[in-house]
Design a protein around this motif. Sequence first.
Motif, PDB file in Angstrom:
ATOM      1  N   ALA A  11       0.846  -1.196   0.000  1.00  0.00           N
ATOM      2  CA  ALA A  11       0.000   0.000   0.000  1.00  0.00           C
ATOM      3  C   ALA A  11       0.888   1.255   0.000  1.00  0.00           C
ATOM      4  N   TYR A  12       2.028   1.188   0.653  1.00  0.00           N
ATOM      5  CA  TYR A  12       2.983   2.301   0.669  1.00  0.00           C
ATOM      6  C   TYR A  12       3.479   2.599  -0.752  1.00  0.00           C
ATOM      7  N   ALA A  13       3.839   1.553  -1.499  1.00  0.00           N
ATOM      8  CA  ALA A  13       4.284   1.733  -2.886  1.00  0.00           C
ATOM      9  C   ALA A  13       3.177   2.377  -3.716  1.00  0.00           C
ATOM     10  N   CYS A  14       1.935   1.912  -3.512  1.00  0.00           N
ATOM     11  CA  CYS A  14       0.796   2.463  -4.257  1.00  0.00           C
ATOM     12  C   CYS A  14       0.590   3.939  -3.931  1.00  0.00           C
ATOM     13  N   SER A  15       0.762   4.288  -2.672  1.00  0.00           N
ATOM     14  CA  SER A  15       0.601   5.680  -2.265  1.00  0.00           C
ATOM     15  C   SER A  15       1.691   6.560  -2.879  1.00  0.00           C
ATOM     16  N   LEU A  16       2.919   6.064  -2.894  1.00  0.00           N
ATOM     17  CA  LEU A  16       4.023   6.815  -3.501  1.00  0.00           C
ATOM     18  C   LEU A  16       3.807   6.997  -5.005  1.00  0.00           C
ATOM     19  N   ALA A  17       3.366   5.939  -5.678  1.00  0.00           N
ATOM     20  CA  ALA A  17       3.230   5.970  -7.135  1.00  0.00           C
ATOM     21  C   ALA A  17       2.023   6.771  -7.600  1.00  0.00           C
ATOM     22  N   GLY A  18       0.953   6.751  -6.808  1.00  0.00           N
ATOM     23  CA  GLY A  18      -0.299   7.332  -7.279  1.00  0.00           C
ATOM     24  C   GLY A  18      -1.069   6.295  -8.074  1.00  0.00           C
ATOM     25  N   GLN A  19      -2.084   6.732  -8.793  1.00  0.00           N
ATOM     26  CA  GLN A  19      -2.951   5.799  -9.522  1.00  0.00           C
ATOM     27  C   GLN A  19      -2.172   5.046 -10.598  1.00  0.00           C
ATOM     28  N   ILE A  20      -2.159   3.728 -10.505  1.00  0.00           N
ATOM     29  CA  ILE A  20      -1.482   2.883 -11.488  1.00  0.00           C
ATOM     30  C   ILE A  20      -2.329   2.840 -12.764  1.00  0.00           C
ATOM     31  N   VAL A  21      -1.675   3.085 -13.913  1.00  0.00           N
ATOM     32  CA  VAL A  21      -2.397   3.123 -15.188  1.00  0.00           C
ATOM     33  C   VAL A  21      -1.938   2.040 -16.167  1.00  0.00           C
ATOM     34  N   SER A  22      -0.815   1.396 -15.862  1.00  0.00           N
ATOM     35  CA  SER A  22      -0.302   0.373 -16.774  1.00  0.00           C
ATOM     36  C   SER A  22       0.417  -0.710 -15.981  1.00  0.00           C
ATOM     37  N   MET A  27       9.775   5.041   5.986  1.00  0.00           N
ATOM     38  CA  MET A  27       8.941   6.221   5.771  1.00  0.00           C
ATOM     39  C   MET A  27       9.575   7.459   6.386  1.00  0.00           C
ATOM     40  N   ASP A  28      10.209   7.284   7.545  1.00  0.00           N
ATOM     41  CA  ASP A  28      10.957   8.390   8.175  1.00  0.00           C
ATOM     42  C   ASP A  28      12.062   8.857   7.229  1.00  0.00           C
ATOM     43  N   ALA A  29      12.865   7.902   6.751  1.00  0.00           N
ATOM     44  CA  ALA A  29      13.991   8.232   5.879  1.00  0.00           C
ATOM     45  C   ALA A  29      13.531   8.882   4.588  1.00  0.00           C
ATOM     46  N   ASP A  30      12.358   8.458   4.082  1.00  0.00           N
ATOM     47  CA  ASP A  30      11.845   8.987   2.819  1.00  0.00           C
ATOM     48  C   ASP A  30      11.057  10.307   3.011  1.00  0.00           C
ATOM     49  N   GLY A  31      10.842  10.703   4.267  1.00  0.00           N
ATOM     50  CA  GLY A  31      10.050  11.908   4.533  1.00  0.00           C
ATOM     51  C   GLY A  31       8.598  11.755   4.127  1.00  0.00           C
ATOM     52  N   PHE A  32       8.069  10.544   4.295  1.00  0.00           N
ATOM     53  CA  PHE A  32       6.709  10.214   3.847  1.00  0.00           C
ATOM     54  C   PHE A  32       5.690  10.570   4.929  1.00  0.00           C
ATOM     55  N   GLY A  33       4.662  11.323   4.554  1.00  0.00           N
ATOM     56  CA  GLY A  33       3.664  11.773   5.503  1.00  0.00           C
ATOM     57  C   GLY A  33       2.619  10.731   5.848  1.00  0.00           C
ATOM     58  N   GLY A  34       2.210   9.926   4.890  1.00  0.00           N
ATOM     59  CA  GLY A  34       1.214   8.899   5.156  1.00  0.00           C
ATOM     60  C   GLY A  34       0.376   8.585   3.940  1.00  0.00           C
TER      61      GLY A  34
END
Length: 145
Positions: free
Chosen positions: A37-48, A137-144
């Motif tokens: 789910a983290y990868a999906c959140s980083l990538a945004g909507q998968i189109v291909s 997520m800390d290292a990547d500066g990811f908010g959620g």
Amino acid sequence: MGAVRGCNIPEDLLYSVDNNVWVRQEADGSATIGLTAYACSLAGQIVSYTPKKVGKSVKKDKSCATVESGKWVGPAKTPVAGEVAETNEAVAANPGLINEDPYGEGWLVKIKADDWDGDTSDLKTGADALAAFEAKMDADGFGGC
């Protein structure tokens, strides 16, 4: 079901945290692989979604599929080596399933693993996976999610 910063991280799966993928051994011995789910959140909507072909050999930590979103194109790296046994036709028809259900209907490929025990010995599960994703997520500066 565990969660880190709003991202679901099922504690019964094995994770390659660096590659943002999960793997589950099925009853028939095959390995099902998908994005977190983290990868999906980083990538945004998968189109291909372009999986490796059935019968193709893949090495651990190398691409088993290419996924593309509006802001990212890249490999989904398999946490186990082996031969691609099945690709996800539902995801081929609707790549957004990866975002909607990354741990269920949105799986990427199934692989006949060459060395399940050897390849999975360095993967994280349960509380270890949750702690590893928190640190990433800390290292990547990811908010959620």
